[in-house]
Each structure stands twice: as C-alpha cells, then as structure tokens.
Write a protein that holds these residues in place. Structure first.
Motif, PDB file in Angstrom:
ATOM      1  N   UNK A  60       0.901  -1.144   0.037  1.00  0.00           N
ATOM      2  CA  UNK A  60       0.089  -0.138  -0.081  1.00  0.00           C
ATOM      3  C   UNK A  60       0.945   1.341   0.163  1.00  0.00           C
ATOM      4  N   UNK A  61       2.061   1.351   0.752  1.00  0.00           N
ATOM      5  CA  UNK A  61       2.663   2.335   0.955  1.00  0.00           C
ATOM      6  C   UNK A  61       3.596   2.600  -0.564  1.00  0.00           C
ATOM      7  N   UNK A  62       3.921   1.458  -1.139  1.00  0.00           N
ATOM      8  CA  UNK A  62       4.632   1.822  -2.274  1.00  0.00           C
ATOM      9  C   UNK A  62       3.822   2.029  -3.283  1.00  0.00           C
ATOM     10  N   UNK A  81       4.322  12.014   0.181  1.00  0.00           N
ATOM     11  CA  UNK A  81       5.252  12.019   1.076  1.00  0.00           C
ATOM     12  C   UNK A  81       5.283  11.407   2.394  1.00  0.00           C
ATOM     13  N   UNK A  82       4.029  11.479   2.836  1.00  0.00           N
ATOM     14  CA  UNK A  82       3.551  10.782   4.144  1.00  0.00           C
ATOM     15  C   UNK A  82       3.944   9.234   3.914  1.00  0.00           C
ATOM     16  N   UNK A 104       6.727   6.673   6.046  1.00  0.00           N
ATOM     17  CA  UNK A 104       6.346   5.634   6.533  1.00  0.00           C
ATOM     18  C   UNK A 104       7.058   4.412   6.231  1.00  0.00           C
ATOM     19  N   UNK A 105       7.270   4.555   4.868  1.00  0.00           N
ATOM     20  CA  UNK A 105       8.176   3.378   4.294  1.00  0.00           C
ATOM     21  C   UNK A 105       9.331   3.303   4.991  1.00  0.00           C
ATOM     22  N   UNK A 106      10.120   4.440   4.935  1.00  0.00           N
ATOM     23  CA  UNK A 106      11.403   4.680   5.580  1.00  0.00           C
ATOM     24  C   UNK A 106      11.485   4.262   7.065  1.00  0.00           C
TER      25      UNK A 106
END
Lengths: 180, 232
Positions: A9-11, A19-20, A24-26
């Motif tokens: 989902x983040x990707x 950017x959020x 979050x992925x970072x």
C-alpha cells in the motif's frame, strides 16, 4: 501477510508522490536496509550515504516495483544490496553488477509465486545449513560482501575455475533444497 | 514445486551468477541480450533475486540509521518543487521506456504541471477490488482540484466503461467522470466537491460506453476505497 500488504500500500502511494507514505516506508524498512548497506560496505559513513541514495532510488522507481512480481521486501533488499555492491566495486575500482531493474517479470502468477516465496522463506536457513559451511560462506560472500570469483578463489585457496564450478554446484543444491 | 521447470541447470546457474554480479563482462553482456527475449530466463533471474533477498532478510540484523539520513533525504527530495516536477517527468520517461519495450501498454500523457500544483496531495485513496482484479490509486490536490487516478492493475472490459464516483456520507454518489483505459486519468474536481473529500469514499462502477445513462451508478461496483487525508 498484513505487513506485506501495508508495504504494498505504501509503495502504491509513493508512485503518486505521497510523501507521508514515503516517510512511513522509511520508518518501516530503513533499519533492515541500513543493516544490509552496512554489511556490504562495512563502513558507517559510506553506508549512510548509500542508504540515502537507495531511498532516492525507491522514491524515483516505485512505479517499477509492480512489474517485478517481487514482494516489497525482496524488491527493497535487492535495490539496497545492488546499490551497496555498486559502491563497493566503485571503491575497489571496476566491475559491473547486474542492474536488476532492467529485468521485468512477466505478469506475476500472484498466489502461486507467493506460496513459493513463503515456502522458501521457511526453508532458507535449513537449506543453507545443509550446505558445507565453507560453501554457504561463499554464497554469503558473493551476495553480501560483493566478493568476485577472484576474491573467493583467493579466500578458499582454490583455482578460479574450480571456485566457479564449486559455487555453481552449491547454488543449484540450494535451489533444489528450497524447492523440495 | 520448481518455479519454471523449463530452465536448465546451466542457465539457472548463470542466472544466479548474473544476480550475484559474478559473470565475466562478456558473459554478462550475452546474458542481458538473452534476457530481453527469454521469459523463462527472466523469471529465473527474479527467482534468484528473491532467494538471495530472503537469505539477507533473515540473516542481516537491522540497524537503526541516524536521524540525519532521513532529514537529508526529506530535504533533498521534498524541499525543491522544481526538482519534484523533474521527477514527475522522469517517472513518465520510465513508463515510456517500458511501453516502447512492449512490456506494458501505457499511454503517456504529457504532463504540463500548472504553477504551484506540485505539492504533495492532500487526499489519497487506494481504490481496490476485493479480489485484487482492479486497483487504482487516487490523489487530490486541494488547491488546484486536480485528481490523479493511476491504474495499478486491472483493465476496462471490452465494450464497457468504468465510472468514478465520490460518495460522501449518506448522499447520493456524484460522478467524477469516466476512467481512461490507460495508465492515468486526470480529473478536474469542481471546488464544491473538493470540500466533500474528507472522510468520503471513491468507487468505480461498471457502465455502458459513455457512462451511466441515469446519473447514478447502474452497473456493478468494481472497486472501492476510503479517502485518507494526508497530514502536512
């Protein structure tokens, strides 16, 4: 499975320049990827630079994630490892690494591929354990320390061609074990 | 349970060496040429990437990076609007390269980027079918009213259309228009509708060509997604 879905989902959101989602992925994956950069480069400052560059690649290439058919962690680790190896080899001078993003999968057979990946994940430690210790060390050396055949031949004190035969055989043994 | 039973041990070994970066230059070049035309070999390269990454995932301990890395990243990627505009064009160049390679069919929209419109989206949604057969990602910029909808999986059935709806609370769905069959659809959302995005739902319905004749969804709801507000 839910952790994987979250990363998917983040990707997907990062493709849309969210950017959020990127931050979050970072926060979810940077420790693992930093561990890999550190292992390959064995130098903290250089691993920090590499990690930054890895995440720039992730931001810029998230749109290519889907076509590989990889799980999110496999894709992220592959980018981090290859980037760190590129840096390592640039430091040593010369050598070229396979650029994984040039390879595009055929549309992934989703559930089947996921089942295979899950089975392999359960077996990988056992299968590496079944290899002769020095052979498993050679596999790790090539993947995580960027060792070339020349490096490995010197480390195990065997002729280069012998080293190649030896490693290839170990890799096929590993693959057979993983698919059992 | 092997991935692709058609691959020979020799080619599997070469694929592994390719992933490890162990092939001599000439053999690596030969491998790249073969990968372009041999799907089974591509699959084996990806399978080795997966096997090695699985090993690394399990064996390499995580180490928390110093906060300065994230700070530098955010500064580098997000501070400069001009830079992010450039990155958008880079994204489309990547899509164009894939299209030319005949690997995915994408129509490249020329992105012109209105002034000040390149800030991060205010609202996003993943609009997905439960079975994964259709997935779209949507992002709305509140100031410009530009809603980008990008098709991540699934396609429009032959002779049918997909219509996008905004559903706010108990109100009747409001059509936001038809989705392009291509990679991305851009919708200009009128100002009164933008105010409804917070907490609303986006849905895609199956419709006859030209869209719903009644102004309300007539076909199956194919996919649905809750709109999320991006915190600044």
């Amino acid at each position: 499975m839910s952790a994987q879905t979250d990363l998917e989902d983040l990707l997907a959101r990062i493709v849309l320049r969210d950017r959020a989602a990127f931050r979050a992925l970072f926060s979810a994956t940077s420790a693992k990827l930093f561990g890999i950069c550190l292992r390959v480069l064995n130098d903290r400052a250089e691993a920090e630079d590499a990690l930054q560059e890895v995440f720039i690649k992730i931001w810029n290439r998230a749109d290519r994630y889907k076509v590989t058919g990889h799980s999110p962690m496999t894709w992220l680790i592959t980018i981090a490892r290859n980037h760190a190896i590129d840096r390592l080899r640039a430091r040593k001078g010369g050598g070229d690494t396979a650029e994984p993003d040039l390879v595009v999968a055929d549309p992934a057979p989703g559930p089947e591929a996921q089942a295979i990946a899950a089975g392999e994940a359960r077996r990988i430690a056992d299968c590496l354990g079944e290899l002769d210790q020095s052979r498993a060390a050679a596999v790790r050396g090539a993947y995580l320390e960027g060792e070339t055949y020349a490096d490995l031949a010197a480390r195990f004190d065997v002729p280069l061609n012998t080293m190649r035969t030896w490693l290839r055989r170990s890799l096929l043994t590993l693959k057979d074990c993983l698919s059992r | 349970m092997s991935d692709r039973p058609t691959i020979s041990p020799d080619d599997s070994g070469k694929a592994a060496e390719y992933v490890l970066g162990l092939l001599p230059d000439a053999e690596a070049r030969e491998m790249r040429a073969r990968l372009a035309s041999e799907p089974a070999l591509r699959a084996e390269v990806l399978a080795w990437e997966r096997r090695f990454a699985t090993m690394a995932e399990q064996e390499v301990a995580p180490v928390t990076p110093p906060a300065s890395v994230e700070a530098r990243l955010v500064t580098h990627l997000f501070r400069d609007d001009a830079r992010s505009r450039w990155q958008w064009s880079g994204l489309w160049r990547g899509a164009a390269a894939l299209a030319m390679a005949g690997l995915v069919a994408v129509a490249v929209l020329v992105f012109t980027g209105g002034p000040g419109s390149r800030d991060e989206p205010d609202f996003t949604a993943i609009i997905a079918a439960e079975d994964g057969s259709l997935q779209l990602a949507a992002a709305l910029d509140l100031d410009s009213g530009q809603l980008r909808v990008s098709r991540q999986s699934g396609s429009v059935a032959d002779g049918r259309a997909q219509e996008l709806w905004l559903i706010a609370g108990d109100a009747a769905p409001v059509s936001l228009g038809l989705l392009s069959a291509e990679a991305e659809t851009q919708v200009a959302v009128p100002e009164p509708l933008r105010a409804l995005f917070a907490g609303a739902v986006l849905a895609v319905s199956d419709e006859p060509p030209g869209g719903s004749p009644t102004g309300a969804p007539t076909g199956d709801v194919l996919a649905i997604g809750v709109i999320e507000e991006i915190q600044a």
